[in-house]
Structures are given as structure tokens and as C-alpha cells.
Design a protein around this motif. Structure first.
Motif, PDB file in Angstrom:
ATOM      1  N   PHE A 177       0.821  -1.216   0.000  1.00  0.00           N
ATOM      2  CA  PHE A 177       0.000   0.000   0.000  1.00  0.00           C
ATOM      3  C   PHE A 177       0.853   1.264   0.000  1.00  0.00           C
ATOM      4  O   PHE A 177       0.395   2.327  -0.390  1.00  0.00           O
ATOM      5  CB  PHE A 177      -0.911  -0.014   1.234  1.00  0.00           C
ATOM      6  CG  PHE A 177      -2.138   0.817   1.100  1.00  0.00           C
ATOM      7  CD1 PHE A 177      -3.270   0.320   0.459  1.00  0.00           C
ATOM      8  CD2 PHE A 177      -2.190   2.105   1.621  1.00  0.00           C
ATOM      9  CE1 PHE A 177      -4.414   1.090   0.335  1.00  0.00           C
ATOM     10  CE2 PHE A 177      -3.335   2.874   1.492  1.00  0.00           C
ATOM     11  CZ  PHE A 177      -4.456   2.364   0.846  1.00  0.00           C
ATOM     12  N   GLY A 178       2.092   1.148   0.456  1.00  0.00           N
ATOM     13  CA  GLY A 178       2.974   2.312   0.557  1.00  0.00           C
ATOM     14  C   GLY A 178       3.018   2.929   1.940  1.00  0.00           C
ATOM     15  O   GLY A 178       3.781   3.863   2.191  1.00  0.00           O
ATOM     16  N   LEU A 179       2.205   2.402   2.871  1.00  0.00           N
ATOM     17  CA  LEU A 179       2.152   2.974   4.207  1.00  0.00           C
ATOM     18  C   LEU A 179       3.429   2.699   4.992  1.00  0.00           C
ATOM     19  O   LEU A 179       3.915   3.569   5.719  1.00  0.00           O
ATOM     20  CB  LEU A 179       0.941   2.412   4.964  1.00  0.00           C
ATOM     21  CG  LEU A 179       0.752   2.888   6.404  1.00  0.00           C
ATOM     22  CD1 LEU A 179       0.703   4.409   6.481  1.00  0.00           C
ATOM     23  CD2 LEU A 179      -0.518   2.283   7.001  1.00  0.00           C
ATOM     24  N   ALA A 180       3.984   1.513   4.849  1.00  0.00           N
ATOM     25  CA  ALA A 180       5.206   1.179   5.586  1.00  0.00           C
ATOM     26  C   ALA A 180       6.356   2.092   5.171  1.00  0.00           C
ATOM     27  O   ALA A 180       7.127   2.571   6.007  1.00  0.00           O
ATOM     28  CB  ALA A 180       5.578  -0.293   5.366  1.00  0.00           C
ATOM     29  N   ALA A 181       6.470   2.342   3.871  1.00  0.00           N
ATOM     30  CA  ALA A 181       7.527   3.229   3.389  1.00  0.00           C
ATOM     31  C   ALA A 181       7.322   4.645   3.907  1.00  0.00           C
ATOM     32  O   ALA A 181       8.285   5.329   4.290  1.00  0.00           O
ATOM     33  CB  ALA A 181       7.549   3.227   1.860  1.00  0.00           C
ATOM     34  N   ALA A 182       6.074   5.098   3.934  1.00  0.00           N
ATOM     35  CA  ALA A 182       5.776   6.438   4.449  1.00  0.00           C
ATOM     36  C   ALA A 182       6.144   6.556   5.917  1.00  0.00           C
ATOM     37  O   ALA A 182       6.628   7.598   6.363  1.00  0.00           O
ATOM     38  CB  ALA A 182       4.292   6.758   4.250  1.00  0.00           C
ATOM     39  N   SER A 183       5.935   5.490   6.671  1.00  0.00           N
ATOM     40  CA  SER A 183       6.286   5.500   8.096  1.00  0.00           C
ATOM     41  C   SER A 183       7.801   5.553   8.279  1.00  0.00           C
ATOM     42  O   SER A 183       8.301   6.227   9.184  1.00  0.00           O
ATOM     43  CB  SER A 183       5.710   4.258   8.787  1.00  0.00           C
ATOM     44  OG  SER A 183       4.298   4.281   8.766  1.00  0.00           O
ATOM     45  N   ARG A 184       8.527   4.868   7.405  1.00  0.00           N
ATOM     46  CA  ARG A 184       9.988   4.911   7.498  1.00  0.00           C
ATOM     47  C   ARG A 184      10.514   6.301   7.166  1.00  0.00           C
ATOM     48  O   ARG A 184      11.459   6.790   7.801  1.00  0.00           O
ATOM     49  CB  ARG A 184      10.606   3.858   6.564  1.00  0.00           C
ATOM     50  CG  ARG A 184      10.417   2.418   7.040  1.00  0.00           C
ATOM     51  CD  ARG A 184      11.298   1.469   6.265  1.00  0.00           C
ATOM     52  NE  ARG A 184      10.901   1.368   4.866  1.00  0.00           N
ATOM     53  CZ  ARG A 184      10.015   0.507   4.383  1.00  0.00           C
ATOM     54  NH1 ARG A 184       9.412  -0.347   5.203  1.00  0.00           N
ATOM     55  NH2 ARG A 184       9.724   0.465   3.104  1.00  0.00           N
ATOM     56  N   VAL A 185       9.904   6.935   6.180  1.00  0.00           N
ATOM     57  CA  VAL A 185      10.304   8.307   5.839  1.00  0.00           C
ATOM     58  C   VAL A 185      10.025   9.230   7.015  1.00  0.00           C
ATOM     59  O   VAL A 185      10.853  10.077   7.373  1.00  0.00           O
ATOM     60  CB  VAL A 185       9.550   8.792   4.585  1.00  0.00           C
ATOM     61  CG1 VAL A 185       9.778  10.285   4.372  1.00  0.00           C
ATOM     62  CG2 VAL A 185      10.009   8.015   3.361  1.00  0.00           C
TER      63      VAL A 185
END
Length: 249
Positions: A177-185
């Protein structure tokens, strides 16, 4: 440039025309650090003055601008993460784990919203409660009680493995979904903002004008009265000591 000119550039927005950073509304799911940093939108803008024939701005104003830029990046990351969180919840509403509900005597549910570790704690506590309930039976039928404990042990292991799979699937969905990457950013820029503010706190002012600019910027933060983190308090206090004393510590 005179010290008074530097001070004028650090005055609050209501004393001169400046733009401020925009922030997004807080939500119930907003991380606590987001709530703290979000209030920084009220910090007065400090512009880097133009020096004729000088390529770089004074170090203090550079640190202030660096912190503001770091905050802006953090604000954007928070906004992006929040948008994806809301979209993710709509696409994948949090679910309870029905296989464990009948074991919970206090009516407390166990669902994905609790997180992996808390879910395991709830499950372990529920099974332990059931084992404790076998104590009276063990006095009159110890073998039967032992069979019950064995069955509970096996079922608990099965449920724990199932919980691990459920959360692994959840993490995979967040990645897609892209949420994990957004959280890492968000984590990365949050750390960058913290480092920028720490560097500002640690800056040793060389003049009264610099001390005033630094102090006005810090105390203008709505959360300053709530207290800075310990490492930033230490950096701020050490910045007042002579460099020789600072290095000795």
C-alpha cells in the motif's frame, strides 16, 4: 550588519510580515511526537539576512533555517503518512481475532489495532486465566485437570503462531500500500528534525544579539514550556559554558 538588524529579523510574525509553515489537523491516530512538533508552526520565521560580499549567513541563522527546513520535511512526511493511514483503514478496517474472544472473561477484545506484542500479552493472559480456573478441578481430578492444561498449552501455541501470520500479512499489505515506506520516511525526517534542533540548542552564542535570537526562537515554540528532551536540555545548558569547560565535560 548591526546586531539590531539581526534581532529585527528574528521578531515574531505579528511585528513584521512573514509567512509561517502550514500544518495539518491532528487525528486520534497521530503519533505523540507529531502532536508535539506540529505546534512548531507558530515559531516566528527567521530569514537569513543578505550580506554584501559575504557568501554565507551567520551560523546561528543557518541553524535556525536548517531546523525550519527539517520541520517542513517532517510536516510533509506526517501529512503523507496520515493520508495513507486513513486510506488504509478504509481499505482494510481493523479486525478482531474471533478465535480468542471466547477466552477473554473481562470482555476486552483482541484485535489488530493492539499491535503484535500487546495482542500476544492479551492471549497469554487469557490462557493463563483458563489454567488458573482448573485449580479446583486438580484437587478432585488431577489427571483431568492436567489434560485440560495440556490442551490449553497446545491451543495457545497454535493461536500465537496464527497471530504471527496475521501480523506478517498486515505488514505485507502495508508495504504494498505504501504505508510502511511512508512511516519509514517519517521516522527518518523526525530524527533529522531532532538533530537539527539539538544542533541549534548546542550552538554557543558569541554576542548578546545572538543569545537573544536563539532564546526568542526557542521560547516561541508553544511546546518549549513543556520541556525539551533531556539531550537537548543538556546541549542547551552546555552551550552557555566556555568552550574549554564544554570540552572537559
Amino acid at each position: 550588519m548591526a546586531d539590531d538588524d539581526l534581532i529585527t529579523r528574528a521578531e515574531p510574525r505579528n511585528q513584521r510580515e512573514e509567512h509561517t509553515m502550514s500544518t495539518k489537523p491532528e487525528t486520534a491516530d497521530t503519533p505523540s511526537r507529531r502532536a508535539i512538533i506540529g505546534a512548531l508552526a507558530a515559531i516566528p520565521v527567521v530569514s537569513v539576512p543578505a550580506f554584501a560580499g559575504v557568501a554565507s549567513a551567520p551560523p546561528l541563522l543557518g541553524l535556525i533555517d536548517a531546523h525550519r527546513a527539517a520541520y517542513n520535511a517532517f510536516d510533509r512526511a506526517i501529512s503523507r503518512e496520515s493520508e495513507l493511514e486513513e486510506a488504509y483503514k478504509e481499505a482494510f478496517p481493523p479486525e478482531e481475532m474471533p478465535f480468542i474472544q471466547n477466552l477473554i472473561s473481562d470482555g476486552c477484545g483482541c484485535g489488530m489495532q493492539h499491535g503484535l506484542e500487546r495482542s500476544k500479552e492479551i492471549i497469554a493472559g487469557s490462557y493463563q486465566h483458563q489454567r488458573n480456573a482448573l485449580t479446583p478441578l486438580s484437587r478432585i481430578a488431577p489427571e483431568l485437570a492436567e489434560q485440560g492444561r495440556a490442551a490449553l498449552d497446545a491451543k495457545e501455541i497454535e493461536n500465537m503462531e496464527l497471530v504471527d501470520r496475521l501480523f506478517a500479512d498486515e505488514e505485507a499489505r502495508k508495504e504494498t500500500f505504501g504505508l510502511a515506506a511512508a512511516s519509514r520516511v517519517r521516522d527518518a525526517v523526525s530524527n533529522a528534525e531532532d538533530e537539527a534542533l539539538t544542533a541549534l540548542c548546542a550552538y554557543p552564542c558569541e554576542t548578546i544579539a545572538e543569545a537573544r535570537i536563539k532564546a526568542e526562537y526557542l521560547v516561541s515554540m508553544p511546546t518549549f514550556s513543556d520541556g525539551l528532551p533531556d539531550h537537548q536540555v543538556e546541549a542547551l545548558l552546555l552551550s552557555f559554558l566556555p568552550q574549554s569547560d564544554n570540552e572537559a565535560t
